[in-house]
Each structure stands twice: as C-alpha cells, then as structure tokens.
Design a protein around this motif. Structure first.
Motif, PDB file in Angstrom:
ATOM      1  N   THR A  72       0.837  -1.206   0.000  1.00 12.05           N
ATOM      2  CA  THR A  72       0.000   0.000   0.000  1.00 12.05           C
ATOM      3  C   THR A  72       0.872   1.256   0.000  1.00 12.05           C
ATOM      4  O   THR A  72       0.603   2.220  -0.721  1.00 12.05           O
ATOM      5  N   THR A 116       2.521   1.732  -3.420  1.00 12.28           N
ATOM      6  CA  THR A 116       1.516   2.250  -4.355  1.00 12.28           C
ATOM      7  C   THR A 116       1.291   3.736  -4.115  1.00 12.28           C
ATOM      8  O   THR A 116       1.228   4.525  -5.069  1.00 12.28           O
ATOM      9  N   GLY A 117       1.197   4.140  -2.858  1.00 15.09           N
ATOM     10  CA  GLY A 117       1.030   5.560  -2.523  1.00 15.09           C
ATOM     11  C   GLY A 117       2.206   6.392  -2.988  1.00 15.09           C
ATOM     12  O   GLY A 117       2.036   7.516  -3.474  1.00 15.09           O
ATOM     13  N   TYR A 173       4.233   5.736  -5.576  1.00 19.25           N
ATOM     14  CA  TYR A 173       4.165   5.878  -7.035  1.00 19.25           C
ATOM     15  C   TYR A 173       3.043   6.821  -7.462  1.00 19.25           C
ATOM     16  O   TYR A 173       3.208   7.594  -8.419  1.00 19.25           O
ATOM     17  N   LYS A 174       1.935   6.818  -6.768  1.00 20.39           N
ATOM     18  CA  LYS A 174       0.846   7.753  -7.091  1.00 20.39           C
ATOM     19  C   LYS A 174       1.275   9.188  -6.818  1.00 20.39           C
ATOM     20  O   LYS A 174       0.944  10.100  -7.585  1.00 20.39           O
ATOM     21  N   GLU A 187       3.597  10.169  -9.598  1.00 20.36           N
ATOM     22  CA  GLU A 187       2.804  10.363 -10.806  1.00 20.36           C
ATOM     23  C   GLU A 187       2.089  11.717 -10.780  1.00 20.36           C
ATOM     24  O   GLU A 187       2.047  12.431 -11.792  1.00 20.36           O
ATOM     25  N   ALA A 188       1.547  12.109  -9.633  1.00 18.34           N
ATOM     26  CA  ALA A 188       0.836  13.389  -9.522  1.00 18.34           C
ATOM     27  C   ALA A 188       1.774  14.565  -9.763  1.00 18.34           C
ATOM     28  O   ALA A 188       1.425  15.521 -10.464  1.00 18.34           O
TER      29      ALA A 188
END
Length: 133
Positions: free
Chosen positions: A60, A63-64, A66-67, A70-71
């Motif tokens: 988790t 994933t956070g 990488y998000k 990405e933002a």
C-alpha cells in the motif's frame, strides 16, 4: 499535462511542487521503514500472518509513493532524484529545449541546464535567453 515552464511560471508553481515533493519524501521514508520491519519479521522467523500483514502494508505504501510521484510528474515536473532533492522543469532557451533546475532547500528557480547535462551543468538564469511570457 505537458507544460513548458518559464522561470516565472516555475516559481509560481514551486510552493505546490515543494508540498508535493515533501509528501513524496515522507512516503519514501515510510516505505523504507516498512521494508526494514518486513526484513526483521523474516529474520526473526515471524509467522505468516505478521509477514503478510506487513507485506500488504508495504504494498500500500509503495503504491502511494508511485501515485504521489505520478501526480507531481503530471504537472510536467521531472523528478531527477528523490534522495538528492533534484527536480527539473522543461523550458526553452531560444529554440533549444532545456531544464529549469531546482534543488530542495532553494527558495526559487535560479538555474538551468541543457537536456543532456545534469546537476553539475547548472548555470545561473541571468541573461539566459529562456523565453518569458
């Protein structure tokens, strides 16, 4: 979104970029802590349930991370190094594509470098020919 930044537009975006980058650094640090905790469970012979819960927590967090990356990069800002705090903003110097360069701790965009140059190739913005609006 693809954006060509001027020094003015990059500096205007910088407070939000700094906030987002700080969140990325914090998330990266959290991932590293979780990786260490997971490794400690493995080395101590911990049971499957503890291992799986920690592994899911790590997944988790990754994933956070990488998000969050990405933002920030969706704003057109390139992360060159999280560890060194190096970010680049695409720009133009006359007809040449260049990077406006920011390092964590700097208050504003003050440097640029060519596309194929890195941090060591930074040059001051004064009299650069970087296109202004």
């Amino acid at each position: 979104m693809f954006t060509i930044y001027t020094p003015q537009t990059a500096n205007k975006a910088l407070p939000e970029v700094k906030r987002m980058f700080a969140a990325i650094v914090a998330q990266k640090n959290r991932v590293m802590v979780l990786q260490s905790e997971l490794q400690a469970i493995v080395e101590s012979g911990g049971d499957f349930e503890r291992f799986m819960k920690k592994k899911q927590e790590l997944n988790t967090a990754v994933t956070g991370l990488y998000k969050a990356i990405e933002a920030l990069e969706a704003m057109g800002v390139m992360i060159k190094s999280v560890d060194e705090g190096l970010l680049d903003f695409p720009s133009k110097r006359f007809d040449e594509e260049v990077w406006l360069c920011w390092k964590a701790g700097e208050d504003e965009i003050k440097f640029w470098h060519g596309r194929d140059e890195g941090f060591m190739g930074r040059k001051p913005l004064e009299s650069t020919g970087i296109i202004e609006p």
